[in-house]
Scaffold this motif. Structure first.
Motif, PDB file in Angstrom:
ATOM      1  N   GLU A   3       0.288  -0.601 -16.206  1.00  0.00           N
ATOM      2  CA  GLU A   3       0.112   0.785 -15.791  1.00  0.00           C
ATOM      3  C   GLU A   3      -1.235   0.919 -15.087  1.00  0.00           C
ATOM      4  O   GLU A   3      -2.280   0.651 -15.691  1.00  0.00           O
ATOM      5  CB  GLU A   3       0.138   1.728 -16.998  1.00  0.00           C
ATOM      6  N   ILE A   4      -1.194   1.313 -13.833  1.00  0.00           N
ATOM      7  CA  ILE A   4      -2.406   1.489 -13.037  1.00  0.00           C
ATOM      8  C   ILE A   4      -2.520   2.963 -12.677  1.00  0.00           C
ATOM      9  O   ILE A   4      -1.571   3.553 -12.162  1.00  0.00           O
ATOM     10  CB  ILE A   4      -2.355   0.622 -11.762  1.00  0.00           C
ATOM     11  N   ARG A   5      -3.687   3.544 -12.946  1.00  0.00           N
ATOM     12  CA  ARG A   5      -3.890   4.960 -12.693  1.00  0.00           C
ATOM     13  C   ARG A   5      -5.226   5.197 -11.990  1.00  0.00           C
ATOM     14  O   ARG A   5      -6.282   4.774 -12.483  1.00  0.00           O
ATOM     15  CB  ARG A   5      -3.868   5.752 -14.015  1.00  0.00           C
ATOM     16  N   GLY A   6      -5.153   5.873 -10.853  1.00  0.00           N
ATOM     17  CA  GLY A   6      -6.340   6.294 -10.131  1.00  0.00           C
ATOM     18  C   GLY A   6      -7.285   5.159  -9.781  1.00  0.00           C
ATOM     19  O   GLY A   6      -8.515   5.332  -9.805  1.00  0.00           O
ATOM     20  N   GLY A  19      -7.487   5.222  -5.164  1.00  0.00           N
ATOM     21  CA  GLY A  19      -6.713   5.988  -6.127  1.00  0.00           C
ATOM     22  C   GLY A  19      -5.279   5.529  -6.273  1.00  0.00           C
ATOM     23  O   GLY A  19      -4.345   6.327  -6.190  1.00  0.00           O
ATOM     24  N   ASP A  21      -1.896   4.526  -7.989  1.00  0.00           N
ATOM     25  CA  ASP A  21      -1.066   4.720  -9.184  1.00  0.00           C
ATOM     26  C   ASP A  21       0.159   3.822  -9.043  1.00  0.00           C
ATOM     27  O   ASP A  21       0.887   3.934  -8.045  1.00  0.00           O
ATOM     28  CB  ASP A  21      -0.608   6.175  -9.326  1.00  0.00           C
ATOM     29  N   ASP A  23       3.231   1.450 -11.522  1.00  0.00           N
ATOM     30  CA  ASP A  23       3.774   0.927 -12.773  1.00  0.00           C
ATOM     31  C   ASP A  23       4.610  -0.315 -12.492  1.00  0.00           C
ATOM     32  O   ASP A  23       5.338  -0.375 -11.493  1.00  0.00           O
ATOM     33  CB  ASP A  23       4.671   1.962 -13.461  1.00  0.00           C
ATOM     34  N   GLY A  56     -10.900   4.455 -12.257  1.00  0.00           N
ATOM     35  CA  GLY A  56      -9.509   4.332 -12.647  1.00  0.00           C
ATOM     36  C   GLY A  56      -9.312   3.368 -13.796  1.00  0.00           C
ATOM     37  O   GLY A  56     -10.268   2.862 -14.391  1.00  0.00           O
ATOM     38  N   ARG A 211      -3.728   3.240  -0.082  1.00  0.00           N
ATOM     39  CA  ARG A 211      -3.038   4.280  -0.847  1.00  0.00           C
ATOM     40  C   ARG A 211      -1.540   3.998  -0.865  1.00  0.00           C
ATOM     41  O   ARG A 211      -0.987   3.552   0.134  1.00  0.00           O
ATOM     42  CB  ARG A 211      -3.281   5.668  -0.240  1.00  0.00           C
TER      43      ARG A 211
END
Length: 243
Positions: A3-6, A19, A21, A23, A56, A211
């Motif tokens: 799980e990668i966030r920001g 940033g 995001d 999965d 992040g 992005r």
């Protein structure tokens, strides 16, 4: 599983990821495609700890690995077959595979060695040959086999077909599919051959200038007119690997 966030990352004052995001569900192939310089390789390297994330989070099996060092991340079960293969050219095929298993229980070595040599029989024929004397396709097989020797739960593949002939590419993607289907291996695939990457993917993402711009099932993106126009023109049907 991942799980990668920001996620922000880069090199010095140059930020390459802005940033992210993303999965990667357990047992799936997730493909990441995009133009050269879009940030694909930087993302895989940041997952492995170099370069380090500036903002992040990265979570693997529920554990925050954002600030861990590379060897600690590898010990948790993440293996990386990098762009350009980066095998040890002066070492034999066997010695390269031994390096891949360095973090594992030695009692598994013989079994794991036989498994990867069965998957890539050409390497069995070249077992005593120096890595630098192998063909490009054989070196890529060795890079993936070396990663598998670490008994990973998540396999990161960076441009595995780069510079390979079409027939070798087809065989290689067949092996990637086997690794996923037969070993239940979770795979995050970065690939410049967008057609094959989307055909294999359970889910896929398109990265543009650091992005994620488009996400969805691989089959849906494969049939998206905008995606086809931007990334799939000129691909020959005979290059397909049928799941």
């Amino acid at each position: 599983m991942l799980e990668i966030r920001g996620l922000h990352s880069g090199y010095g004052k140059i930020e390459a990821l802005h940033g992210i995001d993303l999965d990667v569900p357990e047992g799936e192939i997730v493909s990441l495609i995009g133009a050269n310089g879009a940030g694909k390789t930087t993302l895989l390297m940041t997952i492995c700890g170099r370069p380090a994330a500036t903002r992040g989070s990265i979570r693997f099996n529920g554990r925050d690995i954002t600030r861990l060092r590379t060897h600690e991340i590898a010990a948790l079960g993440i293996a990386h077959a990098p762009e350009g293969r980066r095998i040890f050219p002066r070492m034999s095929v066997l010695e390269n595979l031994q390096m891949g298993a360095i973090l594992c229980d030695p009692s598994h070595f013989a079994e794991d060695l036989d498994d990867v040599l069965t998957l890539f029989p050409r390497l069995r024929e070249r077992i005593s040959q120096r890595g630098g004397t192998l063909s490009g396709g054989e070196q890529q097989m060795l890079a993936i086999a070396r990663a598998l020797m670490s008994r990973p739960r998540l396999l990161l593949l960076d441009e595995p077909s780069l510079g390979l002939a079409p027939l070798v590419t087809k065989q290689l993607f067949g092996n990637i599919l086997r690794i996923n289907r037969e070993r239940k291996m979770t795979i995050l695939l970065v690939e410049q051959n967008a057609f094959q990457a989307l055909r294999l993917a359970d889910h896929a993402h398109i990265i543009v200038n650091g992005r994620i711009e488009i996400s969805g099932p691989g089959a849906a993106l494969l049939n998206d007119p905008a995606v086809r126009a931007a990334y799939l023109e000129g691909i020959r049907p005979q290059a397909e690997v049928m799941p």
